[in-house]
Design an enzyme around this catalytic site. Sequence first.
Site, PDB file in Angstrom:
ATOM      1  N   ARG A  77      -4.311  -4.645  12.252  1.00  0.00           N
ATOM      2  CA  ARG A  77      -4.000  -3.804  13.423  1.00  0.00           C
ATOM      3  C   ARG A  77      -4.193  -4.592  14.721  1.00  0.00           C
ATOM      4  N   LEU A 104       0.839  -1.200   0.000  1.00  0.00           N
ATOM      5  CA  LEU A 104       0.000   0.000   0.000  1.00  0.00           C
ATOM      6  C   LEU A 104       0.878   1.256   0.000  1.00  0.00           C
ATOM      7  N   GLU A 126       1.273  -0.208   9.939  1.00  0.00           N
ATOM      8  CA  GLU A 126      -0.160  -0.541   9.808  1.00  0.00           C
ATOM      9  C   GLU A 126      -1.023   0.623  10.307  1.00  0.00           C
ATOM     10  N   GLN A 152      10.096  -1.686  47.338  1.00  0.00           N
ATOM     11  CA  GLN A 152       8.693  -1.420  46.984  1.00  0.00           C
ATOM     12  C   GLN A 152       8.570  -0.680  45.648  1.00  0.00           C
ATOM     13  N   ILE A 160       8.074  -2.344   1.944  1.00  0.00           N
ATOM     14  CA  ILE A 160       7.222  -3.534   1.845  1.00  0.00           C
ATOM     15  C   ILE A 160       7.846  -4.728   2.579  1.00  0.00           C
ATOM     16  N   SER A 161       7.115  -5.197   3.576  1.00  0.00           N
ATOM     17  CA  SER A 161       7.590  -6.297   4.427  1.00  0.00           C
ATOM     18  C   SER A 161       7.661  -7.592   3.629  1.00  0.00           C
ATOM     19  N   GLY A 185      18.804  -2.586  34.477  1.00  0.00           N
ATOM     20  CA  GLY A 185      19.938  -1.664  34.575  1.00  0.00           C
ATOM     21  C   GLY A 185      20.779  -1.731  33.307  1.00  0.00           C
ATOM     22  N   GLY A 186      22.106  -1.624  33.479  1.00  0.00           N
ATOM     23  CA  GLY A 186      23.015  -1.617  32.323  1.00  0.00           C
ATOM     24  C   GLY A 186      22.931  -2.894  31.506  1.00  0.00           C
TER      25      GLY A 186
HETATM   26  P1  FAD Z   1       4.027   9.881   7.316  1.00  0.00           P
HETATM   27  O1  FAD Z   1       2.663   9.566   6.832  1.00  0.00           O
HETATM   28  O2  FAD Z   1       4.898  10.772   6.492  1.00  0.00           O
HETATM   29  O3  FAD Z   1       3.961  10.414   8.772  1.00  0.00           O
HETATM   30  C1  FAD Z   1       5.017  11.129   9.435  1.00  0.00           C
HETATM   31  C2  FAD Z   1       4.499  11.572  10.807  1.00  0.00           C
HETATM   32  O4  FAD Z   1       3.414  12.501  10.631  1.00  0.00           O
HETATM   33  C3  FAD Z   1       3.957  10.438  11.647  1.00  0.00           C
HETATM   34  O5  FAD Z   1       4.240  10.627  12.996  1.00  0.00           O
HETATM   35  C4  FAD Z   1       2.464  10.521  11.418  1.00  0.00           C
HETATM   36  O6  FAD Z   1       1.706   9.948  12.454  1.00  0.00           O
HETATM   37  C5  FAD Z   1       2.281  12.024  11.337  1.00  0.00           C
HETATM   38  N1  FAD Z   1       1.061  12.386  10.620  1.00  0.00           N
HETATM   39  C6  FAD Z   1       0.798  12.193   9.296  1.00  0.00           C
HETATM   40  N2  FAD Z   1      -0.428  12.630   9.007  1.00  0.00           N
HETATM   41  C7  FAD Z   1      -0.955  13.093  10.155  1.00  0.00           C
HETATM   42  C8  FAD Z   1      -2.216  13.667  10.508  1.00  0.00           C
HETATM   43  N3  FAD Z   1      -3.179  13.863   9.618  1.00  0.00           N
HETATM   44  N4  FAD Z   1      -2.413  14.032  11.793  1.00  0.00           N
HETATM   45  C9  FAD Z   1      -1.447  13.849  12.730  1.00  0.00           C
HETATM   46  N5  FAD Z   1      -0.233  13.314  12.451  1.00  0.00           N
HETATM   47  C10 FAD Z   1      -0.010  12.950  11.184  1.00  0.00           C
HETATM   48  N6  FAD Z   1       3.577  -0.439   4.261  1.00  0.00           N
HETATM   49  C11 FAD Z   1       2.981  -1.328   3.417  1.00  0.00           C
HETATM   50  O7  FAD Z   1       2.155  -0.969   2.600  1.00  0.00           O
HETATM   51  N7  FAD Z   1       3.295  -2.644   3.467  1.00  0.00           N
HETATM   52  C12 FAD Z   1       4.198  -3.143   4.350  1.00  0.00           C
HETATM   53  O8  FAD Z   1       4.448  -4.352   4.371  1.00  0.00           O
HETATM   54  C13 FAD Z   1       4.836  -2.229   5.254  1.00  0.00           C
HETATM   55  N8  FAD Z   1       5.775  -2.676   6.127  1.00  0.00           N
HETATM   56  C14 FAD Z   1       6.491  -1.777   6.861  1.00  0.00           C
HETATM   57  C15 FAD Z   1       7.574  -2.229   7.616  1.00  0.00           C
HETATM   58  C16 FAD Z   1       8.359  -1.308   8.316  1.00  0.00           C
HETATM   59  C17 FAD Z   1       9.542  -1.813   9.090  1.00  0.00           C
HETATM   60  C18 FAD Z   1       8.029   0.058   8.291  1.00  0.00           C
HETATM   61  C19 FAD Z   1       8.865   1.059   9.034  1.00  0.00           C
HETATM   62  C20 FAD Z   1       6.954   0.501   7.558  1.00  0.00           C
HETATM   63  C21 FAD Z   1       6.170  -0.401   6.826  1.00  0.00           C
HETATM   64  N9  FAD Z   1       5.113   0.021   6.019  1.00  0.00           N
HETATM   65  C22 FAD Z   1       4.488  -0.860   5.165  1.00  0.00           C
HETATM   66  C23 FAD Z   1       4.808   1.446   5.905  1.00  0.00           C
HETATM   67  C24 FAD Z   1       4.061   2.025   7.107  1.00  0.00           C
HETATM   68  O9  FAD Z   1       2.735   1.612   7.100  1.00  0.00           O
HETATM   69  C25 FAD Z   1       4.193   3.554   7.039  1.00  0.00           C
HETATM   70  O10 FAD Z   1       5.538   3.861   7.382  1.00  0.00           O
HETATM   71  C26 FAD Z   1       3.213   4.263   7.939  1.00  0.00           C
HETATM   72  O11 FAD Z   1       1.891   4.060   7.500  1.00  0.00           O
HETATM   73  C27 FAD Z   1       3.506   5.767   8.027  1.00  0.00           C
HETATM   74  O12 FAD Z   1       3.722   6.357   6.786  1.00  0.00           O
HETATM   75  P2  FAD Z   1       5.032   7.278   6.539  1.00  0.00           P
HETATM   76  O13 FAD Z   1       6.191   6.490   6.997  1.00  0.00           O
HETATM   77  O14 FAD Z   1       5.001   7.748   5.148  1.00  0.00           O
HETATM   78  O15 FAD Z   1       4.865   8.492   7.552  1.00  0.00           O
HETATM   79  N1  2MC Z   2     -13.267  -0.800   6.200  1.00  0.00           N
HETATM   80  C1  2MC Z   2     -13.981  -0.614   5.087  1.00  0.00           C
HETATM   81  N2  2MC Z   2     -13.993   0.531   4.388  1.00  0.00           N
HETATM   82  C2  2MC Z   2     -13.242   1.542   4.856  1.00  0.00           C
HETATM   83  C3  2MC Z   2     -12.468   1.433   6.021  1.00  0.00           C
HETATM   84  C4  2MC Z   2     -12.513   0.201   6.709  1.00  0.00           C
HETATM   85  N3  2MC Z   2     -11.790   0.014   7.819  1.00  0.00           N
HETATM   86  N4  2MC Z   2     -11.808   2.587   6.233  1.00  0.00           N
HETATM   87  C5  2MC Z   2     -12.168   3.421   5.248  1.00  0.00           C
HETATM   88  N5  2MC Z   2     -13.035   2.779   4.409  1.00  0.00           N
HETATM   89  C6  2MC Z   2     -13.703   3.335   3.247  1.00  0.00           C
HETATM   90  C7  2MC Z   2     -14.587   4.475   3.714  1.00  0.00           C
HETATM   91  O1  2MC Z   2     -15.847   3.989   4.096  1.00  0.00           O
HETATM   92  C8  2MC Z   2     -14.648   5.372   2.507  1.00  0.00           C
HETATM   93  O2  2MC Z   2     -15.589   4.881   1.580  1.00  0.00           O
HETATM   94  P1  2MC Z   2     -17.050   5.621   1.470  1.00  0.00           P
HETATM   95  O3  2MC Z   2     -16.758   7.028   1.043  1.00  0.00           O
HETATM   96  O4  2MC Z   2     -17.750   4.796   0.443  1.00  0.00           O
HETATM   97  O5  2MC Z   2     -17.666   5.546   2.815  1.00  0.00           O
HETATM   98  C9  2MC Z   2     -13.275   5.183   1.870  1.00  0.00           C
HETATM   99  O6  2MC Z   2     -12.751   3.941   2.365  1.00  0.00           O
HETATM  100  C10 2MC Z   2     -12.330   6.293   2.208  1.00  0.00           C
HETATM  101  O7  2MC Z   2     -12.210   6.376   3.609  1.00  0.00           O
HETATM  102  P2  2MC Z   2     -11.827   7.726   4.329  1.00  0.00           P
HETATM  103  O8  2MC Z   2     -12.742   8.808   3.854  1.00  0.00           O
HETATM  104  O9  2MC Z   2     -11.781   7.459   5.791  1.00  0.00           O
HETATM  105  O10 2MC Z   2     -10.359   7.973   3.731  1.00  0.00           O
HETATM  106  P3  2MC Z   2      -9.252   9.033   4.157  1.00  0.00           P
HETATM  107  O11 2MC Z   2      -8.380   9.196   2.987  1.00  0.00           O
HETATM  108  O12 2MC Z   2      -9.851  10.217   4.787  1.00  0.00           O
HETATM  109  O13 2MC Z   2      -8.405   8.354   5.364  1.00  0.00           O
HETATM  110  C11 2MC Z   2      -7.167   6.717   6.593  1.00  0.00           C
HETATM  111  C12 2MC Z   2      -8.288   7.037   5.608  1.00  0.00           C
HETATM  112  C13 2MC Z   2      -6.355   7.867   7.097  1.00  0.00           C
HETATM  113  C14 2MC Z   2      -7.837   6.030   7.774  1.00  0.00           C
HETATM  114  C15 2MC Z   2      -6.307   5.733   5.791  1.00  0.00           C
HETATM  115  O14 2MC Z   2      -5.649   6.400   4.735  1.00  0.00           O
HETATM  116  C16 2MC Z   2      -5.280   5.021   6.636  1.00  0.00           C
HETATM  117  O15 2MC Z   2      -5.609   4.040   7.303  1.00  0.00           O
HETATM  118  N6  2MC Z   2      -4.008   5.497   6.586  1.00  0.00           N
HETATM  119  C17 2MC Z   2      -2.916   4.788   7.207  1.00  0.00           C
HETATM  120  C18 2MC Z   2      -2.232   3.925   6.174  1.00  0.00           C
HETATM  121  C19 2MC Z   2      -1.831   2.629   6.739  1.00  0.00           C
HETATM  122  O16 2MC Z   2      -2.414   2.117   7.698  1.00  0.00           O
HETATM  123  N7  2MC Z   2      -0.840   2.010   6.139  1.00  0.00           N
HETATM  124  C20 2MC Z   2      -0.408   0.718   6.539  1.00  0.00           C
HETATM  125  C21 2MC Z   2       0.376   0.070   5.449  1.00  0.00           C
HETATM  126  S1  2MC Z   2       0.577  -1.668   5.713  1.00  0.00           S
HETATM  127  C22 2MC Z   2       1.819  -1.856   6.886  1.00  0.00           C
HETATM  128  O17 2MC Z   2       2.258  -0.926   7.480  1.00  0.00           O
HETATM  129  C23 2MC Z   2       2.318  -3.205   7.128  1.00  0.00           C
HETATM  130  C24 2MC Z   2       3.287  -3.415   7.960  1.00  0.00           C
HETATM  131  C25 2MC Z   2       1.737  -4.350   6.382  1.00  0.00           C
END
Ligand code: FAD
Ligand code: 2MC
Length: 379
Positions: free
Chosen positions: A241, A124, A362, A277, A156-157, A338-339
């Site tokens: 999550r 993603l 995530e 304690q 990407i993991s 500790g250390g």
């Molecule tokens: P950013 O989105 O640039 O965020 C930077 C900082 O700003 C963060 O503290 C964030 O919380 C804050 N921030 C951003 N927007 C807001 C807001 N609106 N309000 C308040 N604070 C905000 N992704 C995948 O798709 N697949 C994977 O398998 C995968 N594996 C991963 C494995 C590792 C080891 C790591 C480090 C990351 C992995 N990720 C993966 C990506 C991970 O999901 C992202 O790093 C994460 O979602 C944050 O995105 P970013 O790093 O671009 O940070």
């Molecule tokens: N289940 C089903 N539908 C969902 C949903 C859920 N949990 N969350 C959102 N949607 C739908 C939502 O209903 C909407 O559709 P509709 O307009 O028809 O109602 C559409 O998706 C868009 O949702 P939002 O309006 O909430 O979208 P927005 O862009 O404002 O924000 C946010 C969504 C911030 C929650 C999302 O972008 C997010 O989760 N960001 C974090 C990214 C993330 O988690 N990355 C992880 C990468 S994987 C990883 O790290 C690994 C280690 C594998």
Amino acid sequence: MNFELNEDQIAFQQSARDFAERELAPHAAEWDAESHFPLDVIRQSGDMGFLGLYTPEIYGGLGLPRLDSAIIFEELAAGCTSTAAYLTIHNMVSWMIASFGGKQLAEQWVPKMVTGEVLGSYCLTEPGAGSDAASLKTRAEKKGEVYVLNGGKMFISGAGSTQVLVVMARTGGPGPKGISAFVVPADAPGISYGKKEKKMGWNSQPTRAITFDNVEIPVENRLGEEGQGFAFAMKGLDGGRINIATCAVGTAQAALNAAQRYVQERQQFGQPLAELQTVQFRLADMLTELVAARQMVRLAAWKLDSGSADATAYCAMAKRLATDLSFNIANNALQLFGGYGYLQDFPLERHVRDLRVHQILEGTNEVMRMIVGRKLLQD
Ligand code: FAD
Ligand code: 2MC
């Protein structure tokens, strides 16, 4: 309401604990130090069903509820956080293909994922689209019977060592509705992988960028309809999550167990640390917070299993709370050592390094608050 585990859950928990103690824990430090992805052990875990815990039984998975899966992942993480966390990502990918792919696509990939012949990655995040995942730019252009994929993914993991990718890509206009999800063979012509990232933790699994250069994928490899990909990605992450949260709890439990033993052995000022304690109070808070985190994770898993309307918010709450509390518990355990806690001879520094990223990936814990806050204000 019954908070006791049932007989099946106790049996699953015990077999996961045995596997973790036998196959994961003894090697976790070495895998961390050598950045070794233990493919043999990961495949072996397929014999126990750990590669398809909540994957439907028709494709060879165990078809377990998320609650039971969380109990199992917690135990695995106590053995090796990073390896268990990869297993959770693989489970998420397999579940997505089984749930949103057509029968043919699912039959092609999922049974092989359950045995470990095929391992999966979830794609993603992009360099310019992390928290704002719906702004992703990777494009999938439909040309006759194929989509042509161009763009790039970040972090990407498993990438480079996995055989199948679930890729979210843009088929339409801007925003979430323009995104579709695809099953992409990891060795398709035009895919290239970046260097193995050097990380603070999660070292027993590789993390790489991926580039797609005119990668052709059959139309049948699309999950569901065009435009459904973002919702599928989010549905995958609801369960993901919980998994990241439960792995944090399992690691925190391992850290607490180590600290509990240590303070009874370590003597300072003529007595075991455990007699102080202040140490007892610290341990008491660690245990209290661990139990609270675990119960929150199990409640969220139960919400997801029950199809509750507020399940997404509960998954976000559980991820935020459990990963923050678990990181603090592991950090406190390190302090009690500790250390020695700072030395690689003991597992505490690895637990802290591994847990740090659970607050980031995530969906960062700020994004979790965004999801919860939005739900709270919309109700
Ligand atoms: P950013 O989105 O640039 O965020 C930077 C900082 O700003 C963060 O503290 C964030 O919380 C804050 N921030 C951003 N927007 C807001 C807001 N609106 N309000 C308040 N604070 C905000 N992704 C995948 O798709 N697949 C994977 O398998 C995968 N594996 C991963 C494995 C590792 C080891 C790591 C480090 C990351 C992995 N990720 C993966 C990506 C991970 O999901 C992202 O790093 C994460 O979602 C944050 O995105 P970013 O790093 O671009 O940070
Ligand atoms: N289940 C089903 N539908 C969902 C949903 C859920 N949990 N969350 C959102 N949607 C739908 C939502 O209903 C909407 O559709 P509709 O307009 O028809 O109602 C559409 O998706 C868009 O949702 P939002 O309006 O909430 O979208 P927005 O862009 O404002 O924000 C946010 C969504 C911030 C929650 C999302 O972008 C997010 O989760 N960001 C974090 C990214 C993330 O988690 N990355 C992880 C990468 S994987 C990883 O790290 C690994 C280690 C594998």
